[in-house]
Design a protein around this motif. Structure first.
Motif, PDB file in Angstrom:
ATOM      1  N   THR A  97      -9.799  -4.105   4.780  1.00  0.00           N
ATOM      2  CA  THR A  97     -11.204  -4.513   4.732  1.00  0.00           C
ATOM      3  C   THR A  97     -11.405  -5.802   3.938  1.00  0.00           C
ATOM      4  O   THR A  97     -12.524  -6.322   3.878  1.00  0.00           O
ATOM      5  CB  THR A  97     -12.090  -3.399   4.128  1.00  0.00           C
ATOM      6  OG1 THR A  97     -11.596  -3.030   2.841  1.00  0.00           O
ATOM      7  CG2 THR A  97     -12.121  -2.174   5.024  1.00  0.00           C
ATOM      8  N   ALA A  98     -10.340  -6.360   3.373  1.00  0.00           N
ATOM      9  CA  ALA A  98     -10.435  -7.680   2.731  1.00  0.00           C
ATOM     10  C   ALA A  98     -10.575  -8.783   3.785  1.00  0.00           C
ATOM     11  O   ALA A  98     -11.051  -9.881   3.476  1.00  0.00           O
ATOM     12  CB  ALA A  98      -9.197  -7.947   1.871  1.00  0.00           C
TER      13      ALA A  98
ATOM     14  N   ARG B 257      -6.372   0.999   4.219  1.00  0.00           N
ATOM     15  CA  ARG B 257      -7.756   0.734   4.634  1.00  0.00           C
ATOM     16  C   ARG B 257      -8.431  -0.218   3.669  1.00  0.00           C
ATOM     17  O   ARG B 257      -9.141  -1.144   4.085  1.00  0.00           O
ATOM     18  CB  ARG B 257      -8.560   2.031   4.734  1.00  0.00           C
ATOM     19  CG  ARG B 257      -8.165   2.918   5.899  1.00  0.00           C
ATOM     20  CD  ARG B 257      -8.920   4.232   5.908  1.00  0.00           C
ATOM     21  NE  ARG B 257     -10.146   4.163   6.689  1.00  0.00           N
ATOM     22  CZ  ARG B 257     -11.357   4.169   6.178  1.00  0.00           C
ATOM     23  NH1 ARG B 257     -11.541   4.237   4.868  1.00  0.00           N
ATOM     24  NH2 ARG B 257     -12.411   4.116   6.962  1.00  0.00           N
ATOM     25  N   ARG B 258      -8.233  -0.020   2.370  1.00  0.00           N
ATOM     26  CA  ARG B 258      -8.858  -0.905   1.376  1.00  0.00           C
ATOM     27  C   ARG B 258      -8.378  -2.339   1.560  1.00  0.00           C
ATOM     28  O   ARG B 258      -9.173  -3.277   1.492  1.00  0.00           O
ATOM     29  CB  ARG B 258      -8.543  -0.426  -0.046  1.00  0.00           C
ATOM     30  CG  ARG B 258      -9.302   0.818  -0.460  1.00  0.00           C
ATOM     31  CD  ARG B 258      -9.225   1.034  -1.964  1.00  0.00           C
ATOM     32  NE  ARG B 258      -7.856   1.228  -2.429  1.00  0.00           N
ATOM     33  CZ  ARG B 258      -7.251   2.412  -2.467  1.00  0.00           C
ATOM     34  NH1 ARG B 258      -7.887   3.495  -2.052  1.00  0.00           N
ATOM     35  NH2 ARG B 258      -6.013   2.520  -2.924  1.00  0.00           N
ATOM     36  N   ARG B 259      -7.107  -2.525   1.792  1.00  0.00           N
ATOM     37  CA  ARG B 259      -6.570  -3.882   1.943  1.00  0.00           C
ATOM     38  C   ARG B 259      -7.021  -4.521   3.250  1.00  0.00           C
ATOM     39  O   ARG B 259      -7.306  -5.722   3.296  1.00  0.00           O
ATOM     40  CB  ARG B 259      -5.040  -3.842   1.843  1.00  0.00           C
ATOM     41  CG  ARG B 259      -4.556  -3.646   0.408  1.00  0.00           C
ATOM     42  CD  ARG B 259      -3.134  -3.134   0.333  1.00  0.00           C
ATOM     43  NE  ARG B 259      -2.656  -3.078  -1.039  1.00  0.00           N
ATOM     44  CZ  ARG B 259      -2.972  -2.106  -1.895  1.00  0.00           C
ATOM     45  NH1 ARG B 259      -3.781  -1.115  -1.508  1.00  0.00           N
ATOM     46  NH2 ARG B 259      -2.501  -2.123  -3.132  1.00  0.00           N
TER      47      ARG B 259
ATOM     48  N   ALA C  57       0.818  -1.218   0.000  1.00  0.00           N
ATOM     49  CA  ALA C  57       0.000   0.000   0.000  1.00  0.00           C
ATOM     50  C   ALA C  57       0.847   1.261   0.000  1.00  0.00           C
ATOM     51  O   ALA C  57       0.313   2.376  -0.025  1.00  0.00           O
ATOM     52  CB  ALA C  57      -0.915   0.004   1.221  1.00  0.00           C
TER      53      ALA C  57
ATOM     54  N   PRO D  76     -14.733  -0.548   7.327  1.00  0.00           N
ATOM     55  CA  PRO D  76     -14.029   0.734   7.470  1.00  0.00           C
ATOM     56  C   PRO D  76     -13.706   1.087   8.922  1.00  0.00           C
ATOM     57  O   PRO D  76     -12.610   1.581   9.215  1.00  0.00           O
ATOM     58  CB  PRO D  76     -15.012   1.741   6.856  1.00  0.00           C
ATOM     59  CG  PRO D  76     -15.785   0.938   5.852  1.00  0.00           C
ATOM     60  CD  PRO D  76     -15.948  -0.414   6.486  1.00  0.00           C
TER      61      PRO D  76
ATOM     62  N   ALA E 276     -10.803  -1.096  10.020  1.00  0.00           N
ATOM     63  CA  ALA E 276      -9.549  -0.624   9.421  1.00  0.00           C
ATOM     64  C   ALA E 276      -9.033   0.595  10.174  1.00  0.00           C
ATOM     65  O   ALA E 276      -7.820   0.736  10.392  1.00  0.00           O
ATOM     66  CB  ALA E 276      -9.770  -0.289   7.950  1.00  0.00           C
ATOM     67  N   ASP E 277      -9.960   1.470  10.592  1.00  0.00           N
ATOM     68  CA  ASP E 277      -9.564   2.633  11.393  1.00  0.00           C
ATOM     69  C   ASP E 277      -8.939   2.204  12.716  1.00  0.00           C
ATOM     70  O   ASP E 277      -7.934   2.777  13.160  1.00  0.00           O
ATOM     71  CB  ASP E 277     -10.776   3.523  11.679  1.00  0.00           C
ATOM     72  CG  ASP E 277     -11.180   4.387  10.491  1.00  0.00           C
ATOM     73  OD1 ASP E 277     -10.335   4.598   9.600  1.00  0.00           O
ATOM     74  OD2 ASP E 277     -12.330   4.850  10.465  1.00  0.00           O
TER      75      ASP E 277
ATOM     76  N   ALA F 217      -5.297   5.416   2.856  1.00  0.00           N
ATOM     77  CA  ALA F 217      -6.476   4.981   2.095  1.00  0.00           C
ATOM     78  C   ALA F 217      -6.243   3.610   1.470  1.00  0.00           C
ATOM     79  O   ALA F 217      -7.140   2.751   1.465  1.00  0.00           O
ATOM     80  CB  ALA F 217      -6.822   6.012   1.023  1.00  0.00           C
ATOM     81  N   ALA F 218      -5.049   3.389   0.948  1.00  0.00           N
ATOM     82  CA  ALA F 218      -4.723   2.087   0.352  1.00  0.00           C
ATOM     83  C   ALA F 218      -4.655   1.003   1.415  1.00  0.00           C
ATOM     84  O   ALA F 218      -5.067  -0.145   1.197  1.00  0.00           O
ATOM     85  CB  ALA F 218      -3.402   2.176  -0.406  1.00  0.00           C
TER      86      ALA F 218
END
Length: 218
Positions: free
Chosen positions: A133-134, A129-131, A121, A140, A143-144, A126-127
């Protein structure tokens, strides 16, 4: 600003431990501690009290499941039983399944090493967080939680302040933005401050009591 720094220091004096520290995780930029933080994040992501999630994490780690290899190898019922010992009963069966699935994903995609996720990432929140959430059970908000705690060892993520951190800041009259908060403490203390502010947001710490103590002459 001087008063704000005093409020921040008072809060840290009262609530200076991160949730990872409370769960017995000695956080470091190494595969084991980062995976343990992921487990804690999965537990904190459900609608359950933080202290129960922390207790359940401690039970899982006490059973020896501190790596994705060990977590995947554990039996589903063993995971359920460990969660039950931590009084994490409302979501125990579903969470036991997610822990196994998440361990397998961590091994298959990142070879059990979340530093690879970090590098993939580019350290960009932001990148990341996307990973994150997999992973099953981590949305979200989860991830936070992970990034709020991980910033103590991933300095390129700092200052990371999620919605709950900023809610706590507002209740104390502190700057409700990450960089404003970062100016109140040393960089290495920001992750601790973020966790402490979450405790204010969740009602685990009294904003009024912190403000009163900060205003009391020493």
């Amino acid at each position: 600003m001087g008063d704000d720094r005093l409020v921040a220091r008072t809060l840290l004096d009262r609530q200076g431990r991160t949730y990872a520290e409370e769960a017995g995780i000695t956080l470091a930029d190494r595969p084991g501690p980062l995976y343990q933080l992921l487990v804690l994040t999965m537990l904190l992501s459900t609608r359950i009290r933080a202290r129960v999630a922390v207790a359940a994490a401690r039970e899982l780690f006490a059973a020896g499941w501190r790596t994705p290899q060990a977590m995947e190898a554990a039996g589903w019922q063993e995971r359920v039983d460990a969660l039950g010992r931590g009084h994490y009963r409302r979501y125990d069966e579903r969470t036991a399944t997610m822990l196994g699935t998440g361990a397998r994903l961590c091994l298959e995609r990142w070879h059990g090493d979340l530093r690879r996720l970090h590098r993939e990432a580019g350290g960009e929140p932001a990148a990341l967080r996307r990973r994150l959430t997999a992973f099953p059970g981590i949305g979200p908000t989860g991830a936070d939680i992970f990034l709020r705690e991980a910033q103590t060892v991933w300095s390129d993520v700092r200052p990371y302040a999620d919605r709950r951190t900023l809610t706590g800041a507002r209740r104390l009259g502190l700057p409700a933005d990450p960089h404003g908060l970062a100016g109140l403490v040393a960089g290495s203390d920001f992750g601790r401050l973020a966790s402490a502010l979450v405790r204010v947001a969740l009602g685990e710490e009294s904003a009024g009591e912190v403000a009163r103590l900060a205003a009391t002459p020493r």
